[in-house]
Design a protein around this motif. Structure first.
Motif, PDB file in Angstrom:
ATOM      1  N   TRP A  31       0.873  -1.153   0.072  1.00 59.84           N
ATOM      2  CA  TRP A  31       0.082   0.154  -0.002  1.00 59.84           C
ATOM      3  C   TRP A  31       0.640   1.272   0.201  1.00 59.84           C
ATOM      4  N   ALA A  69       2.706   1.716  -3.473  1.00 59.58           N
ATOM      5  CA  ALA A  69       1.729   2.179  -4.282  1.00 59.58           C
ATOM      6  C   ALA A  69       0.808   3.317  -4.304  1.00 59.58           C
ATOM      7  N   LEU A  70       0.919   3.749  -2.657  1.00 63.00           N
ATOM      8  CA  LEU A  70       0.321   5.292  -2.674  1.00 63.00           C
ATOM      9  C   LEU A  70       1.989   6.296  -3.203  1.00 63.00           C
ATOM     10  N   ALA A 123       1.502   6.275  -6.919  1.00 64.09           N
ATOM     11  CA  ALA A 123       0.912   7.081  -7.315  1.00 64.09           C
ATOM     12  C   ALA A 123       1.007   8.687  -6.851  1.00 64.09           C
ATOM     13  N   THR A 128      -5.485   7.975   0.003  1.00 65.40           N
ATOM     14  CA  THR A 128      -5.445   6.463  -0.810  1.00 65.40           C
ATOM     15  C   THR A 128      -6.152   7.114  -1.754  1.00 65.40           C
ATOM     16  N   VAL A 150      -5.031  10.626  -3.377  1.00 63.11           N
ATOM     17  CA  VAL A 150      -3.846  10.306  -5.413  1.00 63.11           C
ATOM     18  C   VAL A 150      -3.515   9.360  -6.208  1.00 63.11           C
ATOM     19  N   PHE A 151      -4.419   7.901  -5.446  1.00 57.29           N
ATOM     20  CA  PHE A 151      -4.948   6.757  -6.162  1.00 57.29           C
ATOM     21  C   PHE A 151      -5.117   7.888  -7.214  1.00 57.29           C
ATOM     22  N   THR A 152      -6.205   8.237  -7.279  1.00 58.14           N
ATOM     23  CA  THR A 152      -6.688   9.381  -8.320  1.00 58.14           C
ATOM     24  C   THR A 152      -6.568   9.960  -9.235  1.00 58.14           C
ATOM     25  N   GLY A 189      -3.156  10.180  -9.468  1.00 55.80           N
ATOM     26  CA  GLY A 189      -2.343   9.478 -10.023  1.00 55.80           C
ATOM     27  C   GLY A 189      -2.821   8.543 -11.561  1.00 55.80           C
ATOM     28  N   LEU A 190      -3.614   8.277 -11.429  1.00 54.07           N
ATOM     29  CA  LEU A 190      -4.601   7.015 -12.713  1.00 54.07           C
ATOM     30  C   LEU A 190      -4.957   8.100 -13.766  1.00 54.07           C
ATOM     31  N   PHE A 197     -12.013   4.158  -5.664  1.00 50.95           N
ATOM     32  CA  PHE A 197     -10.693   4.193  -4.511  1.00 50.95           C
ATOM     33  C   PHE A 197     -11.309   4.354  -2.933  1.00 50.95           C
ATOM     34  N   ALA A 250     -10.744   1.505  -0.484  1.00 48.38           N
ATOM     35  CA  ALA A 250      -9.669   2.191   1.109  1.00 48.38           C
ATOM     36  C   ALA A 250     -10.235   1.947   2.097  1.00 48.38           C
TER      37      ALA A 250
END
Length: 764
Positions: A20, A23-24, A27, A218, A221-223, A225-226, A323, A327
């Motif tokens: 995690w 990945a964080l 991202a 989570t 940041v993931f969003t 990044g994507l 996400f 999360a």
């Protein structure tokens, strides 16, 4: 399933934590360049007249390019016609056009014409001159490059007494992107401390409040990044970042509130961390998952609108909610499992009511309302309808340069053009006519001349820029005969430059620029484009194809695309929500009641937006700028977001009421007990969302202001008037019909309530 998932998380907790975190970080790194990759475009409707017009002029012209700009130079020391003005302004224009970052293809205007032909490119104050520049940069690249160029030339020429501005869609949207970034940073600076304070009051503990941000970090940041990666391959609107962050913060703090509140409640009952987490996932985990599913399905209906800006924002919201759910049900349980009862650390010494005390208060409110359900329902609906009534005058359109502060060089350039050359010169309407044969040999050239004269006579037209005057000066009887190569080469230099600006190199396409007397987004300008299209439709020549483009036409086409697909979006959304609620509650009438209530809340929200953003008094009260219209994507986005969020609260409340009813309680007791057990949590979640959306409303640019303000108002109305008054009053009047489903017994056998079936209560 919940217990197996918890065992898996517990067994592999350290590797999962490492995955995690890695990945964080990845991202986060991927998200860093997102601002430079997002586009200010996305407003063109595929196949529309405005899209065809811009495509037709992007190639084949001497000084028009893949994107264009108007170079505006004001000499504060010298007047036009003096040697000093000519030398200073000319040098400034040549330096800017020579900037390699612009990749200028050619220019037309003050710089390219002789002194005798420059008159129309000199402002009323005799201190301002303009030149149109065609760029090889595509639209998306221009929006990224032009803001830096504008900043550099402002620093370079301002000390010399020269105000130099780049006026174009690229600079405007580049500036909007910069403002969006600043607004986002300001909103975050306000929102995070505010959320922390609210969470401390809700949880009465430091650790719980801090851990809530795990879901937010989570999801967002993931969003981002994507979205940053996707923006390298697809055009995504600059509003994605603000919208995804705003909605992501709102739903993620809600989801973390549901999960952490339930977990701490289970720990306080003496369960160990594994059992507490399993019980949490069986209850709050299901609530969060269902909530996210509703939002995702509702937002998916917006893909029916063939407009990139709406699809981009819908995608961003859809992804951030997905996400947030992952999360909340995967990452947050991992963190809670690692913390165990340390999640209770930092309990604040604050007086708090027991769950029984909270229950008595909310139960008393519910019973008071249900004693006079007709009175409360009529008053509440009347109040909501009164607030909704201004929505009948709701108007929408795309933003213009007024969205940018007056201190911006970009805004100053737009204002200078409007003041010195007329309101419509900064955003001319374009009629692009394409002939199957070269214009100099076409038998339909007379129709083009007649069309030009008709356009000039339309209301709200201050002038029509075209090559016709230059052609008529050479060949009054047959103007287009001068386009023949032999005749063209004998024309004066200024005439050739003018003709090449308006006529393509293959002599098959001609551009007529119709100048309006108002802003591009004004009602007169929209009426003018409608009249222009009606006039163009009378061209009536098989070999000629004409389309109307420009900023105003672009906005009209975007509005039409939204209006045409709105019924389908609403139909799909209502069907999805109805079926989900039907399956969830096994009731025919409750989903209908929920939909009607949501429509009532939506109408009231629209009415509030109209009062605040379409009227000067309302805008002044809140410190907003009055534009006279709403951003065109705001109402349809509000429709999708509010229906999904309101349905979340409806599900949470009705699920608890249904449990009471199935346990043998009568309708009145079921509603009262259900409200007593859910109202604190719904109220807390609503306060969090209002704080998030309100922060964006007062720090973002116009579209985000309207979206944030609308969401804040809607959530506030939903958590108060709707949930506390309308729902209990309506359910009291419906009685046993609340749970009616053909073929099902009126009431199932009472179930035994277990500890796992209890909903969590926020201790306040």
């Amino acid at each position: 399933m919940s217990e197996r998932l918890i065992r898996v998380i517990e067994r592999f907790r350290w590797p999962l934590l490492a995955v995690w975190l890695v990945a964080l970080v990845a991202a986060g790194v991927a998200a860093l360049p997102i601002a430079d990759r997002l586009s200010g475009g996305g407003w063109y409707v595929p196949g529309s007249g405005s899209q065809k017009a811009i495509t037709a002029t992007q190639s084949g012209f001497t000084d028009r390019g893949a994107s264009d700009l108007t170079l505006v130079v004001r000499d504060e020391r010298n007047a036009a016609g003096t040697p000093a003005f000519d030398q200073r302004v000319g040098q400034a224009m040549r330096q800017v056009i020579g900037d390699k970052r612009l990749e200028a293809k050619g220019s037309y205007g003050w710089l390219s014409l002789s002194p005798t032909s420059r008159g129309q490119f000199v402002g009323k104050d005799r201190h301002t001159a303009t030149t149109l520049v065609g760029l090889k940069l595509d639209d998306g690249t221009a929006r990224r490059v032009l803001p830096d160029v504008q900043k550099d030339i402002d620093h370079r020429f301002a000390p010399q007494g020269l105000r130099v501005s780049l006026v174009s869609a690229g600079t405007l949207w580049g500036e909007i992107n910069t403002l969006s970034q600043k607004g986002l940073q300001t909103a975050e600076l306000i929102t995070f401390p505010l959320l922390l304070v609210i969470l401390l009051l809700l949880y009465r503990g430091i650790a719980s409040a801090v851990v809530s941000f795990v879901v937010s970090a989570t999801a967002i940041v993931f969003t981002l990044g994507l979205m940053s990666v996707l923006a390298q391959h697809f055009e995504l609107s600059i509003f994605v970042e603000n919208a995804a962050t705003m909605i992501g913060l709102g739903v993620s703090v809600d989801y973390s509130l549901f999960v952490i509140s339930r977990y701490t409640d289970e720990l306080s009952r003496g369960r160990d961390r594994t059992a507490a987490l399993a019980a949490t996932l069986r209850t709050s985990g299901k609530t969060v998952t269902f909530s996210g599913l509703i939002v995702i399905l509702a937002m998916s209906s917006l893909f029916l609108v063939d407009l990139n800006v709406i699809q981009s924002i819908a995608l961003g919201i859809l992804v951030v909610v997905a996400f947030a759910v992952l999360a909340a049900v995967l990452v947050l349980p991992l963190v809670l499992l690692l913390l165990g009862d340390r999640i209770l650390w930092g309990r604040l010494p604050m007086q708090r009511r027991t769950p029984e005390e909270q229950g008595r208060r909310w139960r008393s409110v519910a019973r008071q309302i249900m004693r006079r359900p007709v009175l409360f329902l009529v008053v509440a609906i009347a109040a909501m309808l009164a607030l909704a009534s201004p929505s009948l005058s709701l108007r929408t359109f795309t933003p213009d340069a007024r969205i940018v502060p007056e201190s911006s060089p970009v805004r100053q350039g737009y204002d200078a053009m409007r003041e010195q050359f007329g309101p419509g010169t900064a955003s001319p309407n374009e009629v692009v006519i394409t002939s199957d044969t070269p214009l100099n040999t076409s038998s339909d050239s007379g129709r083009i001349l007649a069309l030009r004269d008709q356009l000039a006579r339309l209301p709200h037209v201050t002038g029509v820029n075209s090559p016709v005057d230059a052609l008529r000066a050479v060949s009054p009887g047959r103007p287009f005969a001068a386009l023949d190569s032999a005749a063209f080469n004998r024309l004066p230099g200024d005439a050739r430059v003018t003709i090449d600006h308006f006529v393509s190199a293959d002599r098959r396409t001609i551009v007529l620029e119709v100048i309006a007397d108002d802003y591009a987004s004004s009602a007169p300008s929209r009426d003018l484009v409608t009249a222009m299209r009606s006039t163009v439709d009378t061209l009536g020549a098989p070999g000629l194809h004409a389309v109307v483009g420009g900023e105003t036409a672009e906005g009209i086409d975007a509005n039409s695309a939204i209006s045409e697909r709105l019924p389908a979006v609403v139909a799909v959304m209502l069907v999805v929500i109805y079926l989900l609620l039907l399956i969830t509650f096994r009731s025919v009438l409750l989903p209908i009641k929920a939909i009607l209530i949501n429509l009532l809340s939506l109408g009231a929200t629209y009415g509030a937006l109209v009062l605040v953003f379409q009227h000067k008094s309302g805008a002044g009260l809140f410190g907003f700028q009055e534009f006279g219209y709403l951003q065109n994507f705001v109402p349809i986005l509000l429709l999708a977001i509010l229906f999904s969020l309101s349905t979340d609260y409806e599900v949470f409340l009705l699920h608890r009421i249904r449990e009471e009813y199935d346990s043998g309680a009568d309708n009145t007791t079921s509603v009262a007990n259900g409200m007593a057990r859910t109202a604190p949590l719904i109220s807390g979640a609503a306060v969090l969302m209002v704080a998030v959306f309100g922060a964006f409303a007062f720090t973002g640019i116009m579209p985000i202001q309207q979206l944030g303000f609308g969401l804040a108002i809607a959530i506030a109305l939903d958590a108060t008037i709707i949930r506390l008054v309308v729902v209990p009053a309506a359910m009291q009047l419906m009685g046993r019909w609340n749970w009616w489903l053909p073929g099902r017994p009126d009431r199932p056998s009472p179930v035994v309530r277990t500890q796992e079936s209890e909903e969590s209560v926020v201790r306040s």
